[in-house]
Design a protein around this motif. Structure first.
Motif, PDB file in Angstrom:
ATOM      1  N   ASN A  22       0.826  -1.199   0.000  1.00 23.62           N
ATOM      2  CA  ASN A  22       0.000   0.000   0.000  1.00 23.62           C
ATOM      3  C   ASN A  22       0.863   1.253   0.000  1.00 23.62           C
ATOM      4  OD1 ASN A  22       0.946   0.114   2.592  1.00 23.62           O
ATOM      5  ND2 ASN A  22      -1.048   0.265   3.567  1.00 23.62           N
ATOM      6  N   GLY A  23       2.180   1.097  -0.074  1.00 25.11           N
ATOM      7  CA  GLY A  23       3.085   2.229  -0.194  1.00 25.11           C
ATOM      8  C   GLY A  23       3.654   2.719   1.124  1.00 25.11           C
ATOM      9  N   GLU A  24       3.312   2.094   2.248  1.00 19.59           N
ATOM     10  CA  GLU A  24       3.846   2.510   3.539  1.00 19.59           C
ATOM     11  C   GLU A  24       5.310   2.126   3.664  1.00 19.59           C
ATOM     12  OE1 GLU A  24       1.231   0.381   6.274  1.00 19.59           O
ATOM     13  OE2 GLU A  24       0.464   2.328   6.929  1.00 19.59           O
ATOM     14  N   SER A  25       6.096   2.992   4.274  1.00 19.53           N
ATOM     15  CA  SER A  25       7.472   2.633   4.609  1.00 19.53           C
ATOM     16  C   SER A  25       7.438   1.773   5.868  1.00 19.53           C
ATOM     17  CB  SER A  25       8.297   3.894   4.855  1.00 19.53           C
ATOM     18  OG  SER A  25       7.879   4.531   6.054  1.00 19.53           O
ATOM     19  N   GLU A  26       8.535   1.143   6.180  1.00 19.82           N
ATOM     20  CA  GLU A  26       8.627   0.340   7.398  1.00 19.82           C
ATOM     21  C   GLU A  26       8.364   1.214   8.628  1.00 19.82           C
ATOM     22  OE1 GLU A  26       8.864  -2.965   9.694  1.00 19.82           O
ATOM     23  OE2 GLU A  26       8.918  -2.947   7.516  1.00 19.82           O
ATOM     24  N   GLU A  27       8.876   2.434   8.628  1.00 19.19           N
ATOM     25  CA  GLU A  27       8.669   3.352   9.752  1.00 19.19           C
ATOM     26  C   GLU A  27       7.188   3.718   9.900  1.00 19.19           C
ATOM     27  OE1 GLU A  27      10.075   7.753  11.355  1.00 19.19           O
ATOM     28  OE2 GLU A  27      10.939   6.952   9.512  1.00 19.19           O
ATOM     29  N   GLN A  28       6.522   4.012   8.779  1.00 17.92           N
ATOM     30  CA  GLN A  28       5.096   4.334   8.828  1.00 17.92           C
ATOM     31  C   GLN A  28       4.286   3.140   9.336  1.00 17.92           C
ATOM     32  OE1 GLN A  28       4.844   5.430   4.681  1.00 17.92           O
ATOM     33  NE2 GLN A  28       4.383   7.566   5.213  1.00 17.92           N
ATOM     34  N   LEU A  29       4.644   1.958   8.879  1.00 22.89           N
ATOM     35  CA  LEU A  29       3.967   0.736   9.319  1.00 22.89           C
ATOM     36  C   LEU A  29       4.096   0.559  10.824  1.00 22.89           C
ATOM     37  CD1 LEU A  29       2.578  -2.002   8.575  1.00 22.89           C
ATOM     38  CD2 LEU A  29       4.876  -2.938   8.525  1.00 22.89           C
ATOM     39  N   GLN A  30       5.305   0.720  11.347  1.00 25.83           N
ATOM     40  CA  GLN A  30       5.536   0.577  12.786  1.00 25.83           C
ATOM     41  C   GLN A  30       4.761   1.635  13.575  1.00 25.83           C
ATOM     42  OE1 GLN A  30       7.017  -1.944  14.299  1.00 25.83           O
ATOM     43  NE2 GLN A  30       7.547  -2.891  12.352  1.00 25.83           N
TER      44      GLN A  30
END
Length: 161
Positions: free
Chosen positions: A22-30
């Protein structure tokens, strides 16, 4: 050696991109998982109530689910690979999280989706979540799409700010 390093870096990037399609970075996901941790963990329930889905949008009013908290439901899709359930939304400005398996697509007809298929790091089975915002109270239709004849667990959670 440079070729191997480049290949490994490319492979890691593609793996990361596929995990967060969905385009989220790992940081955004966390950050998202941390912010919604209480809601995302309630998706991981072991207690599911069976609810019939209809295979036709015209028949979905046979059963209605009043959305007022956490609803963990077990559904069976027919040979069409999709099903419908009527949701009763009693309040204006309702925000929902729907937990579902990775190979399942969910939508709420007439609602705005503001997060589509984000990874839920707290659960093994219902490891994807989608967020919806419903502006007006009333009846809305949840549509579930997956493999034909699937037996699925889905969580519908009302977010209380």
């Amino acid at each position: 050696m440079k070729v191997n390093t480049y290949f490994i870096a490319t492979l890691l990037f593609l793996t990361s991109y596929a995990a967060h399609s969905n385009g989220e970075s790992e940081e955004q996901l966390q950050q998202r998982n941390q912010h919604f941790s209480q809601h995302y963990q309630s998706v991981c329930s072991e207690n599911y109530k069976f609810i019939n889905l209809t295979s036709s949008i015209d028949d979905h009013v046979q059963e209605e689910l009043l959305i007022n908290g956490v609803h963990n439901v077990n559904v069976k899709l027919g040979s069409e690979g999709h099903g419908y359930l009527q949701l009763a939304i009693p309040e204006w400005g309702t925000k929902l999280i729907v937990g579902h398996p990775v190979d399942t697509s969910v939508s709420i007809l007439g609602a705005g989706m503001y997060v589509a298929k984000s990874k839920n790091i707290f659960c093994d089975e219902l490891n994807m979540v989608s967020h919806f915002e419903i502006h007006e109270w009333g009846s809305y239709t949840l549509k579930v799409v997956a493999k034909k004849d699937s037996d699925l667990n889905i969580s519908i959670i009302k977010i209380v700010d």
